[in-house]
Each structure stands twice: as C-alpha cells, then as structure tokens.
Design a protein around this motif. Structure first.
Motif, PDB file in Angstrom:
ATOM      1  N   UNK A  13      38.989  38.933  26.300  1.00  0.00           N
ATOM      2  CA  UNK A  13      38.033  37.891  26.993  1.00  0.00           C
ATOM      3  C   UNK A  13      38.307  36.500  26.080  1.00  0.00           C
ATOM      4  N   UNK A  14      38.650  36.456  24.840  1.00  0.00           N
ATOM      5  CA  UNK A  14      38.730  35.173  23.983  1.00  0.00           C
ATOM      6  C   UNK A  14      40.257  34.491  24.472  1.00  0.00           C
ATOM      7  N   UNK A  15      41.193  35.422  24.932  1.00  0.00           N
ATOM      8  CA  UNK A  15      42.373  34.968  25.286  1.00  0.00           C
ATOM      9  C   UNK A  15      42.234  34.300  26.460  1.00  0.00           C
ATOM     10  N   UNK A  16      41.579  34.863  27.446  1.00  0.00           N
ATOM     11  CA  UNK A  16      41.309  34.142  28.730  1.00  0.00           C
ATOM     12  C   UNK A  16      40.596  33.201  28.580  1.00  0.00           C
ATOM     13  N   UNK A  17      39.292  33.149  27.970  1.00  0.00           N
ATOM     14  CA  UNK A  17      38.734  31.977  27.708  1.00  0.00           C
ATOM     15  C   UNK A  17      39.604  30.721  27.174  1.00  0.00           C
ATOM     16  N   UNK A  32      34.118  34.380  32.812  1.00  0.00           N
ATOM     17  CA  UNK A  32      34.330  35.125  31.745  1.00  0.00           C
ATOM     18  C   UNK A  32      33.986  36.649  32.188  1.00  0.00           C
ATOM     19  N   UNK A  33      33.499  37.290  31.066  1.00  0.00           N
ATOM     20  CA  UNK A  33      33.268  38.627  31.291  1.00  0.00           C
ATOM     21  C   UNK A  33      31.713  38.848  31.937  1.00  0.00           C
ATOM     22  N   UNK A  97      34.660  50.167  33.461  1.00  0.00           N
ATOM     23  CA  UNK A  97      35.561  49.263  33.780  1.00  0.00           C
ATOM     24  C   UNK A  97      34.883  47.672  33.377  1.00  0.00           C
ATOM     25  N   UNK A  98      35.788  46.895  32.730  1.00  0.00           N
ATOM     26  CA  UNK A  98      35.505  45.567  32.545  1.00  0.00           C
ATOM     27  C   UNK A  98      35.790  44.707  33.550  1.00  0.00           C
ATOM     28  N   UNK A  99      34.872  43.718  34.104  1.00  0.00           N
ATOM     29  CA  UNK A  99      35.097  42.799  35.085  1.00  0.00           C
ATOM     30  C   UNK A  99      35.003  41.275  34.611  1.00  0.00           C
ATOM     31  N   UNK A 100      36.327  40.752  34.767  1.00  0.00           N
ATOM     32  CA  UNK A 100      36.225  39.252  34.241  1.00  0.00           C
ATOM     33  C   UNK A 100      36.543  38.499  35.632  1.00  0.00           C
ATOM     34  N   UNK A 101      35.646  37.412  35.703  1.00  0.00           N
ATOM     35  CA  UNK A 101      36.007  36.388  36.806  1.00  0.00           C
ATOM     36  C   UNK A 101      36.050  35.227  36.393  1.00  0.00           C
ATOM     37  N   UNK A 102      36.900  34.412  37.090  1.00  0.00           N
ATOM     38  CA  UNK A 102      36.939  32.851  36.789  1.00  0.00           C
ATOM     39  C   UNK A 102      37.253  32.002  37.990  1.00  0.00           C
TER      40      UNK A 102
END
Length: 257
Positions: A13-17, A32-33, A97-102
């Motif tokens: 998450x930190x890398x995507x942010x 984010x998450x 499962x983690x869901x990340x959305x941007x």
C-alpha cells in the motif's frame, strides 16, 4: 517453481501511495486500500473494476491482492452492505483478499496512468494538460504529423481499442492537435476546445457534446469507458510487482460500456 518472497500489505500500500500520490487529488471515493486482506502478499491481480466477475477470477488465480481503477466505494452511496455489495465483500473477506483502488490518481500518472498509456498506444507525444485537476492531456503525433481526416483517427482508435468509436466529425479539417481524457470525461470537451484541439478523445458522450462538436468544428470521439481505461491498472500493477518481487496478472472482464 519457487514462490516469490512477497511483501507485507503495508509495504504494498505504501509503495502504491508513493507512486500515485492520492493526497494530491479531490476524488469521488477513497483511494488506496479499500478492503483489508492477508497481511502478506505474493500474487496480485489487476483489472479495471472490482466487479464480482473480477473478484471470482482473482480467487481462481489465487490472488492475495486485487488492484483496480474502479473500487467498491463512491461518494453518494447509502452505505448499506446488501445485494451486490454484500456479494462482492463476502467473496473478498472469505478469501482474505486485499482490494486496492485508485481512481483519479491512476488516470493522472504521467507515465503509467490511463491517459498516458492511451496516448502511448496512439503514438501521441504529450505537450500539455487541461481540464479539472489537469487530468486531460493534449499533444500531437510523433514528428508533428496529422491525421488527414477524422475517419483516419477513428480507424486507428478502432484498431488499438478493438471497438468502433462514436464519432461526431466536427468541421472535417485535418487532425493535428489531439486532446484526450479516458473514461467519463465528456465534460472536459469545452476545456479541450479552449486548449486548441482539433479532436477530443474520451470514453463516453452525452447529449451536449454532439452540438458543441458541430458548432465549434472540433471532432468528438467516444471510444468506450472501459475500452479507454484498460491500460493504467495493469501498467501500475506490473511496475509495482516488479519493484517488490511479486507475481502479477491482468484479468480483463469485458464491458461494452
């Protein structure tokens, strides 16, 4: 085959942010998450929208995380976890499962975002930005070439996106300066006209844009919301997966919109 080492959810998450910088944007929902899953991630699936079909495909692919452009939560929802929302959340939670959305941050990234990736596929060189939060891009073909007609531009779009656009041809002049913004950016048309565009490319068209195209002479091409936004999520997810030592696959759930 040796399983990749993987990383913690927090590092992912930190890398995507850090890459997408969501705090820069005023958006329509949380970036984010969105759903917390496993604490450790090995395999990531990317897709355009967190639909049930994508979640089911990610489960089949044994994903620990899903990375999407269109997440589950949007401004104006009533917040009830019933029906389709319950079904999607139940699947994510049952399989941890983690869901990340941007959303807008994924549109806007200058190299990996939806707009940049569409321009790359069309052979366009970015020369400037326009529209709300500078999300739209404008530029020309490499070496300053022009599409002789809007039909030639439409043909190129059909080949790249594998679907025929809705075209309002404008004045029929050669297409040199092109403005574009993927998805539902038809409201950016007036800003594209002000930026000096000969043509504007987006995903959708609403009633006013046809009249504006005819009256201003600027061509309008609606190429599909999903079709124009297939490229950012896999580009970002692949980049992050390589950086962190994860495996990644893009799963495209067809959508006629």
């Amino acid at each position: 085959m040796t399983e990749p080492l993987g990383v913690s959810r927090h590092v992912l998450v930190d890398t995507c942010n850090a890459l997408l910088q969501p705090a820069r944007f005023k958006d329509y929902g949380p970036n984010g998450l969105q759903v917390e899953g496993k604490a450790h991630v090995h395999h990531m699936v990317s897709g355009v929208t967190a639909s049930r079909a994508l979640i089911e495909a990610a489960i089949e692919a044994k994903a620990d995380a899903i990375f999407v452009h269109h997440g589950l939560f949007w401004r104006g929802q009533d917040g009830a976890v019933t029906g389709w929302m319950k079904q999607r959340l139940a699947l994510l939670l049952a399989h941890d499962i983690n869901l990340l959305a941007y959303h807008l941050p994924l549109d806007a990234h200058p190299e990996l975002g939806n707009n940049a990736q569409l321009g790359l596929r069309l052979g366009l060189t970015v020369q400037g930005t326009f529209g709300d939060q500078n999300l739209g891009l404008w530029g020309e073909q490499s070496e300053g070439q022009a599409f002789p007609t809007v039909d030639m531009l439409a043909h190129t779009l059909s080949q790249v996106l594998q679907r025929s656009p809705v075209v309002v041809p404008g004045a029929g002049r050669p297409i040199r300066r092109i403005a574009w913004c993927t998805g539902g950016a038809q409201g950016f048309f007036e800003a594209a006209i002000a930026a000096g565009a000969d043509a504007f490319i987006t995903g959708e068209i609403s009633e006013p844009q046809a009249h504006l195209a005819r009256e201003t002479g600027v061509a309008f091409l609606a190429c599909g919301h999903h079709a124009t936004e297939r490229y950012g999520a896999p580009a970002v997810a692949a980049h992050v997966a390589t950086q962190l030592g994860l495996t990644h696959q893009f799963i495209d759930i067809d959508n006629p919109a």
